[in-house]
Scaffold this active site. Structure first.
Site, PDB file in Angstrom:
ATOM      1  CD  GLU B  65      -1.762  -3.055  -4.942  1.00  0.00           C
ATOM      2  OE1 GLU B  65      -1.577  -4.089  -4.274  1.00  0.00           O
ATOM      3  OE2 GLU B  65      -1.524  -2.968  -6.160  1.00  0.00           O
ATOM      4  N   PRO B  69      -0.087   9.236  -6.767  1.00  0.00           N
ATOM      5  CG  PRO B  69      -0.349  11.189  -5.522  1.00  0.00           C
ATOM      6  CD  PRO B  69       0.204   9.801  -5.436  1.00  0.00           C
ATOM      7  CB  THR B  96       1.873   0.370  -6.802  1.00  0.00           C
ATOM      8  OG1 THR B  96       1.382   1.625  -7.297  1.00  0.00           O
ATOM      9  CG2 THR B  96       0.703  -0.528  -6.452  1.00  0.00           C
ATOM     10  CG  ASP B 161       6.166  -4.396 -15.976  1.00  0.00           C
ATOM     11  OD1 ASP B 161       5.842  -5.591 -15.868  1.00  0.00           O
ATOM     12  OD2 ASP B 161       5.430  -3.436 -15.658  1.00  0.00           O
ATOM     13  CG  HIS B 203       3.958 -14.378 -14.132  1.00  0.00           C
ATOM     14  ND1 HIS B 203       4.385 -14.114 -15.406  1.00  0.00           N
ATOM     15  CD2 HIS B 203       3.878 -13.190 -13.493  1.00  0.00           C
ATOM     16  CE1 HIS B 203       4.564 -12.797 -15.523  1.00  0.00           C
ATOM     17  NE2 HIS B 203       4.263 -12.227 -14.370  1.00  0.00           N
ATOM     18  CE1 TYR B 323      -3.593  -5.781  -6.226  1.00  0.00           C
ATOM     19  CE2 TYR B 323      -5.270  -7.464  -6.492  1.00  0.00           C
ATOM     20  CZ  TYR B 323      -3.944  -7.111  -6.269  1.00  0.00           C
ATOM     21  OH  TYR B 323      -2.997  -8.082  -6.082  1.00  0.00           O
ATOM     22  CD  GLN B 487     -10.427  18.347  26.606  1.00  0.00           C
ATOM     23  OE1 GLN B 487     -10.151  17.633  25.653  1.00  0.00           O
ATOM     24  NE2 GLN B 487      -9.925  18.147  27.809  1.00  0.00           N
TER      25      GLN B 487
END
Lengths: 646, 646
Positions: B65, B69, B96, B161, B203, B323, B487
């Protein structure tokens, strides 16, 4: 063409002189696509473009004329001849139009169906002749539409013979070849390449040589792309004609028609029909040997070779058109002596391509039909699109009905009596069947002294490539692993390799080892145990006639088993083991036991019951060894299976 | 998720319990197609299917998670972190939703844009968090539509929230996460995989632990596919919670959220926000070392490792969610010690894939962008379809505008001062430029003692593969063949080869040797003479900034230069030299001289004029040696060129 009569007056002036450059036509639109690796430019060019490219590169070429056969058997033979003579690399073949033979019908011997077969099944660029005299506009349009639908792209526009002596022009009818040329351009724009006939000595009915040249010019200016000439006996005749054509402004290619004399009677008949005069020096040679066919043919070959050499040496001639009279030997010999018969024609792909325009981009097929390519083409003829680089793009392709597979030219070429000699007048058990398979592989005669040269699953003798596996194949067939398809693994051989090579030179070809066979459920049970050991290396599909299907193929994805790497190209992978189409092939492969083999015997006869038993109880198995750089492990798999059974 | 507040009463009963099995959605329709070799099932499965497959196979997995920024610079760093941590093989990452940070906007730091970057440019399966509290239905639908448009497929549905202390339910508004779950299922059917939050301790605002479990069940029955839990400090806490969930009928996957303690202050802040209680035994260890960050982190790692081991050993846990707090070290160490960090992640293809659903079938790209994959993805993001097995299928693909290439995360990661140290404060001639290229290849410091770790055409240090060519590359760069891509040839190495391998195991990979460079017109003139000798072996494209283009590629067809053969699959050819897209690349490659290098210097300064001169006068050249089984001839070509010049 031999019978072609030409018009004697000019009915109308040409209103169109851009026959070769019309834009937006289907042909030119298609050829601008860049969706396929285009291994072989021949598959994408129109005939007139091919001619131009050969002329530019200086590669001499030849073409072959055939007439439609009278009987179905003759048609089967003619198609085999197409395959054999096609191997020599003609730029095109042409099929004459026989008004008396219902030339536009669906009969297996009609001109249009023979041309269709040449294009679609033999992969030959083909010109269909068409005459217009005594036909309605609707009939002609119908024939042309049908030709287009079948994938034919080239028409030889001719007048045809008037029916009676007292022929008269029809008002608004098709009286001359030029009318047909104009009609094709009006109705079909630039779709067809159009060829017309030229007469190096002038047409016998023409007012004069000069008038005849003017008529030819009209045909060209009406939209014809090139000219093929009537036969002639001296190279000077053609070269003078060509210069005269150029002098009056005919600039399209003019291809000399070559007639190798093959016999006294055919020459006399031809001369009578074409109203040509045979030069005295030829008559002088032929008359004394007129009953010696071989001598006449040898002379005819000599004569044709020396005349062709003169033509080619003149620098004015790039291609030669041969009147074969549906015969093989004389024409082939002339071509070989001229050095323009391709002894080792490069295969553009490992399988025989079709020349239908919609199959131009076809570059991948399932391996199952490797020995039955015509059946594959037939069963996929309704497809709108061809898997193009990736088989899976075509989701669940629907194969044509199985009932169609006995289409006349997919039938075995051999008559029943011959098949019985090869496959056994009377079978005594499954072992008799094993022996037939073994004899086919080894080339040895069976116990009654007959060689087995074909099998229900293989129209033709074994491929050269299969010889690489002969010893192992013999061993396993003897023990009841009845092989019908196989290929060795190949780890980067040059694309020019005479046995396994294909595609343009400078490339490398690869294969995964493949083995396909029928076998008993007892052997399958042991095989499945053995395959557990090879789980990560060998992919298998095992199915019986009822469709019980055992496989370890991931997500039913196709497995590429033949591929090639070429300079400046994308990878080509022309052969895959495709799990979905395997189930369509399975139906065909099992049905062949009954249709081609069991039905040779009386109903309820022991022989028929043996084949029926195999059909009902055996499994069809295919195995792929994915580890192509290592030694083929499939023989070890089979050995392990036999060991487990002992 | 840490801040997630949950609902305290049940507003409505679930009307839909089939969230996971709705038919006809875009996702499930797509995944039933069989149009691509599917080298990597991960590219075709939905997240919930991947979880199920891992659970069935017993492969343990992890997820990570991150939060968005605050600044553009931080965004560039975070995206580099995605690339590095993505290499360890997370099943997914999640981003998030920060309501205060304009999370659905087009800003480079917004939640949705960061998630978009992770999916499209880093190829990571990504869950976007979304909160619903205090937002209108239209806003939420707009965010979801945008997420779908950007290729996001997974939503973590949260309440968010409440803004004030005295929060009250809105009538008909989005009051709880379950409302958002229902809304997503109503409006987008089964398109998204939906994740919801679970609270192992209940909760903090819930009436009771039991009431909280019931609310969780409502979210699942409303259509959520799996659950990620809040952090916890003891494995028993999670295992009890999981059993309690199962007891009331929650059967979907429940993924424990793991929080490796990384510092005293971050722990305190987290605890405050989440209202969790830190167990006494942990406090006892931490308090005495609270000023020693390293010691706390070591302890945090120990603690996390032992807790994760207990979870995995329980047999009830198949994946772990971390986290990260946007930090790398602690999480990576835990994962490595658990043995679930993939040290050598198998590359499904030789280039970094994108996770956008419409790019699932992408399996071929031009080689030119090999060192700038994000630029390639950016410039092709508007394509509806991706070349699927054959580049040529996509006729004349239109690349995105060049002006877009300075998109923030495509910009150089290094600041101007650092670039000047690497590429020269002052250039004295073309030779100064040769030296920069040479130092980049050798890894040696330049004359001022600075290493050159990136170039305008290469975001990253040299690929391991390029080391195989290092010696030759150094030699030619010194002399003004300024290489930007190369290559070696490979003739069938195992697909598991640590340097050149890619794709599933059991296969073989191949390459044609490739060399791409800028060079002067003097060298190009000599090179072209030399190339005549290699006409059939080497394909070349030589172009200057004005688009003067010299090539021997047949019909502008693509040349496959990397391909792989795998068990039971079709051939994969993921890299091609495509003549058409080379002209788009050419514009980008020349522009980088100016945009990234020349502009470091003052206008009209000698340094800037040197780069401008090269930009205006040099050629971009690419060479392919088609004979991959032989020794690479491209070095010989270059040697011959230098010899001719001497």
């Amino acid at each position: 063409m031999v019978n072609e009569t030409q018009h004697t007056c000019s009915a109308s002036s040409s209103s169109k002189s851009d026959g070769g450059s019309s834009s937006g036509s289907e042909g030119s639109k298609d050829s601008s696509r860049c969706s396929t690796p285009v291994l072989d430019a021949d598959r994408h060019e129109r005939l007139r473009e091919k001619m131009r490219r050969r002329q530019d590169s200086g590669d001499k070429w030849f073409s072959l004329e055939f007439f439609p056969p009278r009987t179905a058997n003759a048609a089967v033979n003619l198609i085999s001849r197409f395959d054999r003579m096609g191997a020599g690399g003609p730029l095109f073949i042409d099929v004459t139009w026989h008004p008396a033979g219902d030339p536009g019908s669906d009969k297996e011997t009609s001109s249009i169906i023979i041309a269709n077969t040449a294009v679609n099944y033999c992969g030959l660029e083909t010109i269909l002749h068409m005459t217009c005299c005594n036909q309605t506009k609707d009939d002609i349009t119908g024939h042309l539409q049908k030709a287009k639908r079948l994938g034919l792209k080239n028409i030889m526009a001719l007048r045809g013979d008037p029916v009676g002596e007292e022929w008269e022009e029809e008002v608004d009818g098709f009286n001359y070849a030029v009318d047909l040329v104009k009609h094709i351009r009006n109705e079909f724009d630039d779709y067809f390449d159009i060829c017309v006939a030229g007469y190096p000595k002038g047409h016998p009915e023409a007012e004069s040589y000069e008038a005849d040249l003017r008529h030819l010019k009209e045909k060209v200016f009406a939209g014809a792309d090139f000219i093929i000439t009537q036969l002639f006996f001296r190279s000077e005749t053609f070269l003078k004609f060509m210069k005269d054509c150029q002098a009056i402004g005919i600039t399209c290619p003019i291809i000399p028609g070559i007639f190798p004399i093959q016999g006294y009677h055919s020459l006399r008949q031809l001369v009578k029909l074409s109203k040509l005069e045979v030069p005295q020096e030829i008559k002088d040679v032929i008359e004394p040997i007129k009953d010696n066919d071989a001598a006449i043919r040898n002379y005819g070959v000599e004569l044709a070779v020396s005349m062709c050499r003169e033509l080619l040496d003149s620098g004015m001639v790039h291609g030669l058109h041969f009147y074969t009279l549906n015969r093989e030997v004389a024409t082939t010999e002339v071509l070989k002596r001229l050095g323009i018969w391709k002894e080792d024609p490069r295969r553009p792909l490992p399988w025989a391509v079709s020349a239908h325009p919609k199959r131009r981009v076809e570059d991948v097929r399932p391996i199952f039909w490797a020995s039955r390519p015509k059946s594959y083409i037939y069963r996929t003829q309704e497809w709108d699109d061809f898997p193009n680089g990736r088989w899976g793009n075509s989701s669940s392709p629907a194969f044509g009905e199985l009932k169609d597979y006995y289409l006349f030219y997919l039938k075995s070429k051999s008559p029943r009596e011959e098949l019985l000699k090869m496959w056994g007048e009377e079978l005594t058990g499954e072992e008799s069947v094993f022996e037939v398979f073994t004899c086919y592989i080894t080339g040895e005669p069976n116990k009654n002294g007959h060689k087995v040269t074909c099998m229900p699953w293989n129209d033709d003798p074994l491929a050269t490539e299969t010889n690489l596996l002969k010893e192992q194949l013999e061993k396993v067939n003897r023990r009841g692993i009845l092989t019908i398809n196989s290929q060795p693994n190949i780890n980067g051989k040059p694309s020019t390799d005479p046995i396994v090579g294909w595609g343009p030179s400078g490339g490398y070809v690869f294969q995964k080892a493949y083995l396909e066979f029928f076998t008993s459920s007892e052997i399958v049970t042991a095989l499945l145990k053995v395959l557990k050991k090879y789980e990560l290396r060998v992919n298998y599909h095992i199915v019986n006639v009822k469709g019980q299907n055992i496989t370890n193929a991931p997500d039913l994805q196709p497995n590429a088993v033949t591929w090639g790497i070429f300079p400046g190209r994308e990878i080509i992978q022309p052969t895959v083991v495709d799990p979905v189409s395997f189930l369509s092939w399975k139906d065909e492969a099992f049905a062949l036991w009954i249709e081609q083999w069991a039905k040779l015997y009386e109903e309820e006869s022991p022989s028929r019951m043996i084949i029926q038993y195999i059909h009902d109880n055996y499994y069809l198995v295919n195995l792929v060894d994915n580890d192509f750089p290592l030694e083929n492990c499939l023989w070890q798999v089979v050995d392990d299976t036999f060991e487990l059974l002992n």
